[in-house]
Design a protein around this motif. Structure first.
Motif, PDB file in Angstrom:
ATOM      1  N   TRP A   6      36.507  33.890  50.724  1.00 34.99           N
ATOM      2  CA  TRP A   6      37.612  34.751  51.135  1.00 34.99           C
ATOM      3  C   TRP A   6      38.122  35.578  49.959  1.00 34.99           C
ATOM      4  CZ3 TRP A   6      42.807  34.695  49.602  1.00 34.99           C
ATOM      5  CH2 TRP A   6      43.635  35.551  50.311  1.00 34.99           C
ATOM      6  N   GLY A   7      38.282  34.948  48.807  1.00 32.83           N
ATOM      7  CA  GLY A   7      38.750  35.664  47.622  1.00 32.83           C
ATOM      8  C   GLY A   7      37.743  36.690  47.144  1.00 32.83           C
ATOM      9  N   ALA A   8      36.463  36.370  47.219  1.00 30.62           N
ATOM     10  CA  ALA A   8      35.423  37.310  46.802  1.00 30.62           C
ATOM     11  C   ALA A   8      35.414  38.538  47.708  1.00 30.62           C
ATOM     12  CB  ALA A   8      34.065  36.629  46.816  1.00 30.62           C
ATOM     13  N   GLY A  42      35.348  43.370  47.129  1.00 30.59           N
ATOM     14  CA  GLY A  42      34.805  44.223  48.181  1.00 30.59           C
ATOM     15  C   GLY A  42      34.489  45.637  47.748  1.00 30.59           C
ATOM     16  N   GLY A  43      35.257  46.198  46.818  1.00 33.63           N
ATOM     17  CA  GLY A  43      35.029  47.566  46.393  1.00 33.63           C
ATOM     18  C   GLY A  43      33.917  47.711  45.372  1.00 33.63           C
ATOM     19  N   GLY A  61      29.253  42.731  42.865  1.00 29.16           N
ATOM     20  CA  GLY A  61      30.633  42.398  42.511  1.00 29.16           C
ATOM     21  C   GLY A  61      31.156  41.213  43.302  1.00 29.16           C
ATOM     22  N   ILE A  62      30.803  41.166  44.579  1.00 33.43           N
ATOM     23  CA  ILE A  62      31.238  40.051  45.425  1.00 33.43           C
ATOM     24  C   ILE A  62      30.637  38.745  44.921  1.00 33.43           C
ATOM     25  CG2 ILE A  62      31.044  39.062  47.744  1.00 33.43           C
ATOM     26  CD1 ILE A  62      31.338  41.888  48.844  1.00 33.43           C
ATOM     27  N   ILE A  72      33.005  33.216  39.934  1.00 33.34           N
ATOM     28  CA  ILE A  72      34.199  32.982  39.108  1.00 33.34           C
ATOM     29  C   ILE A  72      35.211  32.131  39.867  1.00 33.34           C
ATOM     30  CG2 ILE A  72      36.197  34.125  38.066  1.00 33.34           C
ATOM     31  CD1 ILE A  72      34.273  36.436  37.333  1.00 33.34           C
ATOM     32  N   LEU A  73      35.455  32.470  41.130  1.00 37.36           N
ATOM     33  CA  LEU A  73      36.408  31.689  41.924  1.00 37.36           C
ATOM     34  C   LEU A  73      35.910  30.268  42.159  1.00 37.36           C
ATOM     35  CD1 LEU A  73      37.584  34.336  44.522  1.00 37.36           C
ATOM     36  CD2 LEU A  73      38.901  33.357  42.648  1.00 37.36           C
TER      37      LEU A  73
END
Length: 43
Positions: free
Chosen positions: A12-14, A19-20, A25-26, A32-33
């Motif tokens: 969810w955090g990713a 998202g951009g 990036g996701i 990391i999360l």
């Protein structure tokens, strides 16, 4: 069960924060999360 919750929160955090940046990036934000949630005790 904790790993499932950890995966859901990291996913969810990713999606929200990475998202951009595209798919790469996701993935980076998810990793990391995942690590940060592990340090918080969700492992």
């Amino acid at each position: 069960m904790k790993n499932l919750l950890r995966a859901i929160l990291a996913g969810w955090g990713a999606k929200k924060f990475g998202g951009g940046c595209g798919c790469f990036g996701i993935i980076i934000v998810f990793i990391i999360l995942w690590i940060l949630l592990g340090y918080l005790g969700l492992n």
